[in-house]
Design an enzyme around this catalytic site. Structure first.
Site, PDB file in Angstrom:
ATOM      1  N   CYS A  42       4.351  20.627   1.751  1.00 16.35           N
ATOM      2  CA  CYS A  42       4.401  21.991   2.210  1.00 16.35           C
ATOM      3  C   CYS A  42       3.957  22.172   3.637  1.00 16.35           C
ATOM      4  O   CYS A  42       3.866  21.243   4.393  1.00 16.35           O
ATOM      5  CB  CYS A  42       3.468  22.798   1.340  1.00 16.35           C
ATOM      6  SG  CYS A  42       2.378  21.739   0.372  1.00 16.35           S
ATOM      7  N   ASN A 272      -1.472  19.777   2.125  1.00 12.63           N
ATOM      8  CA  ASN A 272      -0.086  19.401   2.400  1.00 12.63           C
ATOM      9  C   ASN A 272      -0.053  17.896   2.385  1.00 12.63           C
ATOM     10  O   ASN A 272      -0.684  17.249   3.206  1.00 12.63           O
ATOM     11  CB  ASN A 272       0.340  19.950   3.762  1.00 12.63           C
ATOM     12  CG  ASN A 272       1.642  19.332   4.255  1.00 12.63           C
ATOM     13  OD1 ASN A 272       2.363  18.705   3.487  1.00 12.63           O
ATOM     14  ND2 ASN A 272       1.947  19.519   5.518  1.00 12.63           N
ATOM     15  N   GLY A 273       0.677  17.341   1.436  1.00 14.86           N
ATOM     16  CA  GLY A 273       0.755  15.888   1.358  1.00 14.86           C
ATOM     17  C   GLY A 273       0.741  15.455  -0.077  1.00 14.86           C
ATOM     18  O   GLY A 273       1.152  16.200  -0.957  1.00 14.86           O
ATOM     19  N   MET A 518      19.646 -12.044  -2.295  1.00 14.78           N
ATOM     20  CA  MET A 518      20.668 -11.738  -3.299  1.00 14.78           C
ATOM     21  C   MET A 518      20.082 -11.182  -4.594  1.00 14.78           C
ATOM     22  O   MET A 518      20.693 -11.305  -5.653  1.00 14.78           O
ATOM     23  CB  MET A 518      21.541 -12.962  -3.615  1.00 14.78           C
ATOM     24  CG  MET A 518      22.484 -13.366  -2.514  1.00 14.78           C
ATOM     25  SD  MET A 518      23.501 -12.040  -1.840  1.00 14.78           S
ATOM     26  CE  MET A 518      24.626 -11.722  -3.180  1.00 14.78           C
ATOM     27  N   GLU A 925      22.281  -0.832   7.856  1.00 19.35           N
ATOM     28  CA  GLU A 925      21.471  -0.498   9.025  1.00 19.35           C
ATOM     29  C   GLU A 925      21.927  -1.324  10.209  1.00 19.35           C
ATOM     30  O   GLU A 925      22.266  -2.480  10.055  1.00 19.35           O
ATOM     31  CB  GLU A 925      19.995  -0.817   8.727  1.00 19.35           C
ATOM     32  CG  GLU A 925      19.096  -0.654   9.938  1.00 19.35           C
ATOM     33  CD  GLU A 925      17.625  -0.561   9.572  1.00 19.35           C
ATOM     34  OE1 GLU A 925      17.247  -1.148   8.563  1.00 19.35           O
ATOM     35  OE2 GLU A 925      16.887   0.110  10.315  1.00 19.35           O
ATOM     36  N   LYS A 976      13.563  -4.345  -2.250  1.00 18.77           N
ATOM     37  CA  LYS A 976      12.212  -4.283  -1.686  1.00 18.77           C
ATOM     38  C   LYS A 976      11.820  -2.852  -1.384  1.00 18.77           C
ATOM     39  O   LYS A 976      11.548  -2.513  -0.238  1.00 18.77           O
ATOM     40  CB  LYS A 976      12.094  -5.163  -0.437  1.00 18.77           C
ATOM     41  CG  LYS A 976      13.235  -4.991   0.545  1.00 18.77           C
ATOM     42  CD  LYS A 976      12.983  -5.770   1.820  1.00 18.77           C
ATOM     43  CE  LYS A 976      14.203  -5.711   2.725  1.00 18.77           C
ATOM     44  NZ  LYS A 976      14.067  -6.427   3.959  1.00 18.77           N
ATOM     45  N   CYS A1152      24.703 -19.628   5.429  1.00 13.34           N
ATOM     46  CA  CYS A1152      25.666 -19.362   4.356  1.00 13.34           C
ATOM     47  C   CYS A1152      26.869 -20.283   4.515  1.00 13.34           C
ATOM     48  O   CYS A1152      27.598 -20.197   5.499  1.00 13.34           O
ATOM     49  CB  CYS A1152      26.117 -17.904   4.430  1.00 13.34           C
ATOM     50  SG  CYS A1152      27.332 -17.495   3.195  1.00 13.34           S
TER      51      CYS A1152
END
Lengths: 1518, 480
Positions: A42, A272-273, A518, A925, A976, A1152
């Site tokens: 909040c 707040n938190g 993987m 990303e 993760k 790879c």
């Protein structure tokens, strides 16, 4: 706003409430929904008269501030039902006494008390009973009653739902007949309130709640929008309402059900938190209770217990503890220091007296950890403060007429420039407070000095025995077990060669955990046919959205493993007896250290054997656990201060009890017996080897842990020379370092910084443990599906033990948990399946695909869905009637896999394939090559349809954000969750560096949290920003499955997201620590089902799309996902396999062999994937979906979404399980009149900002390219100014199409959050005033200038002008601000230049590019993880060294003219832009002042700079 | 976490030193040398440590190859041997003679583009090191059991089963009709692939461990099958398949047309110092002859290369399919070509020419059809494409069929499949006779040594389970 008749509205609200309650009860009963999971966050603030004298303008300022906080809350679809707002002010005695006079009584001179009370509204009998209880308790305590006052309210301003749950709101006016002093009166009222609450609870009366019962202050709150406060409560408009303080709060909840008592402020504080350590804190409070006593409470102590009410929210619980401590005579600032101390243990610069203070508070009570901006009032103090990490903003203004105005934002109260005396911010761990009694303002350091000198803490804490000094020097690390004994013991706890090689050895060799890739395709532990250690049934919790994880590496200064042992005292008193403790710097002990500690403990420690006789009949495990608990209890009652639980006496006749179980049993038993705080719980465990096991042990209550068998194993390996020349002691140190770091990481995932707040907090979710076992040994830990119970555990242990102690003892098994091995754990991706799928897509053979699909189905169960099958309710139909392959394929997504993880060929192949079939590929990303924004000559479109926005913000530019159909905010990642990532330098090729705006060969760090999402309202803000920079795209929020995700998702839906992605724990990944891959998060089946149900419950489901991913690989998986609630499906690993991946699981190694997941050109040449193969895969899956739909009689996927009634559990796992029951995930909420899927066309729109007007005014620019200047007055409610304009510019002219400064916006006032987010070249924002958080977020070439209003009198240089997290992820552009910035200035900046005059903590963190000049002090942890760019800091008093994080940077005075010129040129530009007086003076004396600058450069960059840093080198080069 | 592994990107594949063709074609010694420690380490470090180790998946024994490669790369050879020996009773044999290019190495994921890890050579290196260091121990049971088990056939399958059962403490008796232990390993496979001392070493270990061998003992004649069953609580038949397939063509009855196994056995016996009359009289000696070998399997490869070493004037191999479609190991073909053998692909013999002794072979060229559903292309003759090859010795290497065991053993109740192999229950591996088990080629037809070992190990497990269950039921009935 609704214009429907009131009556109708009322009915709708009632209906909603009735349906909601029915659904919620149903879901709660089926175990899926737990109201305790709800979160809120909040805006919060405090207004205060510094002289402590009540005045009217304090109240009006508080009301005004609340009105401009609406954007930090959320609104229901009715536009009126808010999540709650309220205000806490002094009792205007005159106002109430006048009221009493009106009723015909004459109030005495004495101070009266007011109780603000919510009563049951519709049940009159209950209402009357409540009144009786209230009156009875008041009278019983000897006080009098003036009467009840019905609080005037205007219900026309609240929403229908709020009205349906509205309580009867009344005030009880209490006379101080006893004539007690205010302090005594207040405490008596506290006792009365607790007695009333207990009585009401005892009589099961619902809907009763006391907002406040005090002779000092009163709280007005409710479920309305903040701006409706005074309309709803006209009392507050009365001029007699005066106060010396006002605490106000606007709530944003993850729920839509209007719950009046949850509105804030609470009795002491508004928060707040989020408190991340809630469960542990509450448990420890229970443990503290038996010892609590205080003279002020006397015999009433028992009335006050339990301190924390069951079912309290985190803020409520914190408030309750805060209250009891304040009532027990501690000042508000002291209580804050005890409960939310600043980070102190790793701060060498901390003054010794403060160190003593914190050391003392640490001895008394465990901290409450998590993001927290707190405004509190109690006794004589009003205070505003922030948590140790500064994760919530708190800005303040002091006026010339003596008012302190604090709040989440600046500019909430309109004040003339001329009346401002000071503008500042409350930093991490800091407070600002007013002593109202004495009329004095205290800033942070003054407060702490006052507290530190209050008592002789230094003397007291000398009693704390620092064990480290005693046991960590020259501990005797002798080896006990011979080879065969060692092997048997290893076998008896189920270790494999793989465990030793993959898990143990790397820890001891590299000092950190091994990395894998993987994801996890092995069965969840409960489904496995192999032995799994106890820790496999515990899934780590992690933060997402409602609170941020912490970066335990870069922000290690706030982290602490400091562990205290021994007998804890009475938390209510304050004396030296509380310091008779032992202290360790880490709970992890080597064998030698443990022995030394044991020796020191001497007769204060009792040893409890944790093994059981195998010869005895079944049930001996339970008997042994009972014995252990009894022995522990007896020992504590007998005065032992330390318990030692050990399983070392394992033999052929005795098997070890899994230490997690033993510790859980003892800890829970002692808590129940109220004995836990009387002792420490020290364990010696054979099974414990990896960091996850350590974390579980501590999480279920262990004080210290010694993994003796792991150490013996290391000793054996050391003897065999496997560590080369490394000394044995060094091996142990590295192992311990790895464990310590791992513990910090696991804690930080949850956003927890201190281990004492983590201990006993059950920050896990049981997956597959029997519910009764969890309830008995791990009470409070969520356990959604049942499974293994004591009987099953004993069965497994006996088998394991028998094998270990059989005559022909064998070599350790090879393993197979991490990597497939024949005879080891099952894996979903097996060799034959991989080949069959590859052959199917290569030859376009659906029949081969069916072979693959059928073979997949025949595997042993791996996922929960493997226990389910379809239960058709209708006859099958012809497949021709089912929707087309094309329709179904549109629902597929290839999840975010970044360029950087994938090779460019593989990445592009996926994009092309998905675009061809109208599906979506996610960029992952790391930016995208602008060349892809245009189709290829052959017509293929290689542009990712979904662009990811992750915490690193690499390459997130205005252009990137405008070239997509959807933006995905990756809050967490399946493999993760709660962790950041690193792209090692060797993977940062020229191309990747270009896309990410960084330097080739230099490591890149993705922080664990988004630094603009520490809380749900922050997420709403980011969604808002993204919807401004791209006015067409949808926004998706990616979450990872865990318990409680449903309420988080509800909050996300309320934040106006359009899609929620629920990732399962299995998620593939390029690289993450193996314990994260294996032990964090839960299967998507659980998370998806929970989200779907909670959204349905809250009537949010039809407005938002659900997507899921994690191991989906057949049409069957897709249909099950649909039935559990998803309408879109991510297929990652299978898509990689279609392109040639063969699960080598070495993605992190850049080797790879099939060129899918590598940047090495030699290997990339091996890539053989094609778009056709990927298209074939999705076509096959779609075709299979059609077949299944036809068999179910369904014509489209929409028809089966959410239809869990079409699923039936067909297997209940293995025979020795209690009852593996999936009912929870099959529960259904009644959707009412709404569909179970998203019917939204377009997207959930957000309110307009100033840019709507700017776009109109800027037509000449956008249509004809004219140069313009526009001027506006602004307030903090106008957010993301300039962002929508930047989108328009980018689309029309490109990101660099306009010359700098082509359009200038002149803005007067306080700008809302995200000023100039993603602003592009050509746009210049000039603010006269100040701005809030996130200025220049993602700045993409624009210029932002901030300077105080022209008429201010204060010295801009030492005041705060911009908020936290400025220039986060900026890629280009400039910022000049004449004043100081908040925390995390220029975090992850990769290209912008900036000049400011000071900043808070974590400045320039993770920076990878750009130049930052700071003309004033910097906060702690400056330049942490900075791997690129450059900073200059003006530091005349030589303080930088104390604040800088030296890990990745070096710093020096400027030596070379080139760099001096760079610095000076920027400063000159700054003076020009801001007219900064300070800067003018600096430049005037440049020759003298330039020597006071530091130049800060990342170590990795030194060799790559265009000019040398050192004078000598410059000379040499010249 | 792989340490010092995944080096295939930078380190090229290197086999152990192979002797030059000129040097090796004159003797029968193994053609590969052994790795030096450093080379073995380096080559093992090329392993990619896959998440799905296709080498293991495609190994009949499911050897934990990545694990012992890792241990070798780290110089931890004793552990490597322990892991390797845990799944394989004679890794030194498999390392030498397995067609790795069709099994582990052929499926190695770095094979494509980087050449596979030299798995076989590392396996051999590990085991040879283990022998040198004395890590290889005879089976030494923790306790001796009374129960006795008979095994017919001292080939790889029988020996594997013998060792596994002996380790559990059973009394083991192995019967074989030949005079040496090893079966095909000793008489079928030439020395240049597997030196006989390697087989002898194993046999000796087993004997030291208490396994009793009854050699030159023909079941049915030297000892009755019923007698054998009476002597032992369980019996394992692992005789292999020995009946050579024949070729029916004009002239097939001419002299100097010999079956492969006869030819190889003569050569191997000679190598072992036995006096073999048909070798001495030249009929099984290729010296100075134009040799034609018919067939494309591993036995054919052994024959051509033996012929080279015996000093043949020329050696040709006739096979009706092409190189890609032959059943034998490509690596062997490569060796043979290096040594001077000529392969005549796509050619099938039609007739043998000559009178008395063979003088030549007439053959016809073949072409391959499109692949059938199993992916195999059927050869079809090309009309009018006859040609002749000179030949003074023709060796028929067309494969083997099972002998007629029921009649040889005098046990007609022993059920057969339609291919003449022993019929077993695949779960229990038991034949139609209670307590009589069968394993290896006599069950699956002519196959690889590695499969025989696998079958022998499996049979040992099943026999143990059978005996345990029987003991249990005895104990129960005794108690009743």
């Amino acid at each position: 706003m609704s214009d429907r008749p009131h009556r109708h509205r009322h009915d709708e609200g009632e209906r909603f409430v009735a349906e909601w309650r029915r659904n919620a009860t149903h879901l709660e009963a089926s175990g899926l929904y737990d109201p305790a999971e709800e979160h809120d966050a909040c805006g919060v603030g405090l207004v205060c008269a510094i002289d402590g004298k009540p005045r009217r303008d304090v109240v009006t300022a508080g009301i005004e501030a609340l009105k401009v906080l609406w954007h930090r809350g959320a609104v229901d679809a009715d536009g009126k039902t808010g999540d709650g707002a309220g205000i806490h002010v002094q009792i205007p005695q005159d106002f109430f006494k006048d009221h009493i006079r009106h009723t015909g009584h004459e109030p005495g001179e004495a101070r009266l008390a007011v109780g603000m009370i919510f009563l049951p509204r519709t049940d009159f009998a209950a209402q009357e009973r409540c009144r009786c209880i209230v009156e009875g308790e008041i009278l019983a305590m000897g006080y009098g009653i003036y009467g009840w006052r019905q609080v005037p309210i205007d219900i026309s301003v609240i929403g229908e739902k709020a009205n349906a749950t509205r309580p009867e709101i009344e005030q009880i006016l209490i006379a101080n007949m006893k004539g007690t002093g205010a302090r005594r009166f207040e405490i008596d009222l506290y006792i009365i309130r607790r007695r009333i609450e207990k009585q009401v609870l005892a009589e099961s009366l619902r809907d009763f709640y006391i907002c406040s019962l005090s002779c000092r202050s009163v709280i007005y709150k409710g479920m309305f929008l903040a701006e409706q406060l005074t309309a709803f409560y006209p009392d507050l408009l009365d001029a007699r309402f005066v106060s010396s303080f006002a605490i106000y709060h606007q709530r944003y909840s993850t729920n839509t059900f209007p719950t009046w008592p949850l509105a804030q402020p609470f009795r002491m504080l508004a928060h707040n938190g989020e408190i991340n350590t809630l469960l542990g804190n509450v448990n420890w409070m229970k443990a503290h209770e038996p010892r609590m006593a205080h003279e002020w409470f006397g015999d009433h102590m028992g009335d006050l217990l339990p301190i924390v009410q069951p079912g309290s929210s985190d803020s409520m619980a914190l408030d309750a503890v805060f209250e009891v401590l304040v009532r027990a005579d501690r000042s508000v600032p002291m209580v804050k220091t005890m409960l939310i101390p600043e980070a102190w243990s790793n701060q060498p610069s901390l003054a010794p007296e403060l160190h003593d203070l914190y050391s003392y508070t640490n001895s008394v009570i465990e901290p409450w950890d998590g993001p927290a901006a707190i405004c509190a009032f109690g006794g004589q103090w009003a205070m505003a403060s922030v948590d140790r990490n500064g994760l919530r903003p708190m800005r303040y203004t002091i006026t010339t007429d003596g008012m302190l105005i604090c709040g989440s934002e600046t500019g909430m109260v309109r004040i003339d420039d001329a009346e401002i005396a000071e503008k500042g911010r409350v930093g991490p761990g800091q407070m600002i407070a007013v002593d109202l009694a004495n009329g004095k303002l205290y800033r942070d350091r003054e407060l702490k000095d006052m507290l530190a000198h209050g008592r002789p803490y230094g003397k007291w804490t000398r009693h704390v025995k620092k064990l480290d000094d005693l046991i960590k020097t020259g501990a005797d690390e002798r080896v006990e077990f011979a080879r065969e004994e060692l092997r048997r013991r290893q076998l008896s706890v189920g270790w494999s060669l793989e465990d030793l090689e993959m898990v143990l050895h790397p820890m001891a060799e590299d000092g950190k955990e091994a990395v894998g890739s993987m994801g996890d395709d092995t069965p969840v532990a409960v489904l496995s046919e192999h032995h799994r250690g106890m820790h496999h049934y515990f899934r780590q919790n992690f933060s997402q959205v409602t609170n941020p994880p912490i970066d335990s590496l870069r922000e290690s200064r706030v982290m602490s493993l400091t562990t205290r042992l021994g007998n804890l005292g009475n938390i209510l008193i304050e004396d030296e007896s509380q310091c008779h403790l032992l202290r360790l710097s880490s709970p992890v002990l080597t064998n030698g250290e443990f022995e030394a500690m044991r020796a020191y403990m001497g007769s204060t420690a009792a040893r409890i054997d944790c093994t059981f006789e195998t010869e005895r009949a079944d049930g001996s495990l339970r008997a042994a656990l009972s014995r252990i608990c009894q022995e522990a209890e007896d020992a504590v009652r007998g005065g032992y201060q330390h318990l030692i639980l050990s399983d070392k006496s394992v033999s052929a006749a005795r098997a070890a009890i899994p230490m997690i179980l033993a510790v859980g049993a003892v800890h829970a038993h002692l808590v129940r017996k109220k004995l836990r705080t009387f002792c420490s719980l020290n364990v010696r465990s054979a099974e414990c080897m990896d960091v996850h096991y350590f974390a579980v042990l501590i999480g279920v209550g262990a004080t210290t842990v010694n993994a003796y068998l792991a150490q013996e194993t290391l000793a054996d390996r050391h003897r065999r020379g496997l560590f080369g020349t490394v000394a044995y002691e060094e091996v142990l140190q590295r192992y311990r370092h790895a464990v310590d770091q791992g513990l910090l990481k696991i804690m930080s995932k949850m956003g927890i910084a201190v281990i004492s707040a983590y201990r006993g907090g059950y920050n896990f979710e049981a997956l597959g443990l029997s519910r009764s076992l969890v309830a008995e040994f791990f009470p409070g830990m969520p356990s959604r599906i049942s499974g293994l119970g004591l009987g099953g555990i004993e069965h497994n242990l006996r088998a394991l033990h028998a094998r270990a102690y059989a005559e022909d003892y064998a070599a350790l098994p090879v393993g197979g948990f991490y990597k497939y091995r024949r005879g080891g754990e099952a894996h979903a991706w097996q060799g034959a399946l991989i080949h069959t799928l590859q052959s199917a897509v290569a030859t376009d053979s659906y029949s081969t695909f069916k072979k693959y699909s059928e073979a997949t189905r025949r595997l042993a169960p791996v996922a929960l869905r493997d226990l389910l099958d379809f239960a058709p309710k209708k006859p099958a139909i012809s497949i021709d009637e089912v929707e087309s392959i094309t329709e179904i394929r549109k629902r597929f997504v290839t999840p975010g896999m970044s360029l950087g993880a994938l090779g460019p060929e593989a990445h592009e192949t996926l994009n092309i394939a998905m675009n061809r079939i109208g599906a979506k590929a996610d960029s992952g990303e790391g930016g995208e090559d602008p060349a892809r924004y245009k189709p290829k000559p052959n017509g293929d479109n290689a542009n990712s349809a979904i662009k990811q926005v992750s915490s690193g913000r690499f390459g997130v530019t205005a252009e990137y954000l405008n070239n997509c159909r959807e933006l995905e905010i990756k809050v967490a990642q399946g493999a993760k969750p709660g962790e950041g990532g690193q792209l090692p330098g060797f993977k940062v090729t020229e191309m990747i560096a270009r896309l990410r705006h960084s330097t080739p060969g230099v490591m890149l760090i993705s922080p664990p949290p988004h630094h603009d999402i520490y809380s749900i309202e922050d997420l709403a803000q980011l969604i808002y920003d993204l919807k401004q920079i791209n006015p067409d795209c949808r926004v998706c929020v990616k979450l990872v499955s865990r318990s409680g995700i449903g309420t988080i998702a509800a909050g996300v839906a309320k934040a106006k997201a359009d899609v929620i992605l629920i990732s399962g724990h299995v998620g593939g990944t390029g690289a993450s620590p193996v314990s994260s891959i294996k032990f964090a998060g839960t299967p998507w089946e659980m998370g998806l089902s929970e989200v779907h149900q909670i959204l349905t419950l809250n009537r949010l489901r039809h407005r938002i799309k659900l997507r899921t991913d994690g191991g989906i690989k057949t049409g069957r998986d897709v249909v099950i996902a649909a039935m559990l609630g998803a309408e879109e499906y991510g297929v990652g690993t299978a898509a990689l396999i279609a392109m040639g991946c063969i699960m080598v699981r070495q993605c992190h190694s850049n080797t790879c062999p099939v060129g899918v997941c590598t940047q090495d050109s030699k290997l990339r040449a091996k890539f053989e994937g094609t778009p056709e193969r990927v298209v074939n895969l999705f076509t096959f899956i779609a075709e299979e979906v059609r077949e299944i739909l036809a068999s179910l009689g369904a014509r489209s996927l929409n028809e089966v979404i959410g239809r869990t009634d079409l699923l039936a559990q067909v297997s209940r796992g293995s025979a020795h399980l209690d009852d593996l029951d999936l009912n929870q995930i099959l529960a259904q909420a009644d959707p009412g009149d709404y569909p179970r899927y998203c019917t939204l066309e377009g997207r959930n729109e957000v309110p307009d900002t100033l840019d709507a007007q700017i776009l109109k005014d800027a037509k000449p620019l956008l249509e004809d390219g004219e140069k313009m200047q526009l001027a506006y007055n602004i307030r903090n409610t106008l957010r993301a100014i300039g962002t929508r304009l930047s989108s328009a510019i980018t689309r029309k002219y490109g990101m660099v199409g306009l010359p700098p400064g082509h359009i200038t916006l002149r803005l007067r006032g306080s700008a809302g959050q995200s000023l100039g987010a993603f602003a592009v070249q050509g746009l210049r924002l000039e603010v006269f005033g100040d701005a809030n958080d996130y200025v220049g977020k993602g700045l993409s070439g624009g210029e932002i200038v901030l300077r105080p209003g022209t008429s201010v009198a204060y010295d801009a240089h030492v005041n705060t002008i911009i908020g936290n997290t400025v220039l986060y992820g900026a890629t280009a552009g400039k910022l000049f601000a004449a004043g100081q910035a908040g925390e995390r200035f220029a975090v992850r900046n990769s290209g912008a230049s900036a000049v400011i005059e000071g900043c808070g903590s974590n400045g320039c963190e993770y920076m990878t590019g750009g130049v930052v000049v700071i003309l004033g002090p910097v906060g702690d942890n400056f330049a942490a993880g900075m791997t690129g760019g450059m900073a200059f800091v003006y530091d005349p008093s030589d303080e930088l060294a104390r604040h800088i994080n030296p890990e990745s940077v070096l710093w020096q005075r400027i030596e070379v003219p080139h760099w001096e010129n760079v610095c000076r040129a920027l400063i000159e530009e700054h003076r020009e832009a801001t007219q900064s007086r300070f800067t003018a003076a600096l430049l005037n004396d440049w020759d003298r002042e330039s020597a006071k600058f530091w130049q800060i450069v990342p170590k990795e960059m030194v060799a790559r700079l265009s000019h040398p840093l050192k004078r000598d080198a410059a000379a040499a080069r010249a | 976490m792989p340490r010092n592994l995944l080096k295939f990107v930078d380190i090229a594949k290197r086999m152990p030193e192979k002797r030059a063709p000129e040097a090796r074609r004159h003797d029968f010694r193994e053609i590969y040398g052994e790795f030096e420690a450093a080379r073995a380490k380096e080559q093992a470090s090329r392993c990619s440590q896959c998440g799905v180790p296709f080498c293991q998946v495609h190994c009949p024994l499911h050897n934990n190859i990545p694990d012992w490669l890792m241990l070798t790369a780290e110089g931890r050879l004793e552990e490597a041997y322990e892991i390797s020996a845990a799944t394989n009773n004679m890794p030194e044999v498999c390392g030498r003679i397995c067609p790795q290019d069709r099994l582990c190495e052929g499926n190695c994921v770095i094979e494509k583009g980087f050449d596979s890890v030299t798995i076989g050579s590392v396996e051999k290196y590990i085991t040879e090191t283990a022998f040198k260091e004395g890590w290889v121990k005879p089976p030494r049971p923790m306790r001796e059991l009374e129960t006795s088990i008979g095994i017919v056939g001292a080939g790889p399958g029988g020996l594997a089963a013998a060792e596994m059962l002996r380790r559990r403490g059973y009394r083991i008796h192995v019967y074989d009709r030949y005079d040496r232990v090893g079966g095909l390993l000793v008489y079928g496979i030439p020395n240049f692939k597997l030196e006989k001392s390697v087989v002898e070493r194993r046999a000796k270990l087993l004997a030291e461990g208490g396994v009793a061998f009854h050699l030159e003992c023909e079941i049915g004649s030297d000892i009755a099958f019923a007698e054998l069953r009476a002597r032992h609580a369980a019996l394992l038949i692992a005789t292999g398949v020995y009946r050579a397939r024949d070729i029916h063509a004009p002239g097939a009855g001419l002299g100097n047309i010999v079956p492969a196994l006869e030819y190889l056995t003569a050569s191997n016996r000679t190598g072992l110092g036995d006096k073999v009359p048909h070798y001495l009289d030249g009929s099984l000696d290729a010296q100075g002859k134009n040799v034609v070998v018919i067939g494309g399997g591993d036995t054919a490869m052994d024959c051509v290369r033996t012929a080279v070493r015996q000093g043949a004037k020329s050696v040709k191999c006739l096979y009706r399919r092409n190189r890609a479609n032959m059943p034998g190991s490509q690596r062997e073909v490569h060796h043979a070509e290096e040594e001077g053998v000529e392969f005549v692909w796509l050619s099938a013999p039609e007739a043998f020419l000559g009178d008395g002794n063979v003088r030549g072979v007439r053959a016809i060229r073949m072409r391959l059809d499109v692949a059938d559903s199993a992916g195999r292309q059927t050869p079809q003759p090309i009309e009018n494409s006859h040609f002749s090859v000179d030949s003074t010795l023709v060796i028929k290497a067309l494969g083997f069929d099972p002998e007629d065991l029921p009649s040889m053993f005098g046990a007609p109740e022993l059920a057969l499949t339609r291919w003449g192999t022993l019929k077993i229950d695949h779960k229990s591996m038991m034949t139609s006779l209670d307590g009589v088990f069968a394993a290896g080629d006599i069950v699956r037809g002519a196959s690889l040594v590695v499969w025989a070992i696998r079958d022998g190990r499996d049979a040992a497990e099943r026999i143990h389970a059978y005996l345990t269950a029987k003991a249990g039921s005895h104990a129960r009935s005794a108690a009743e």
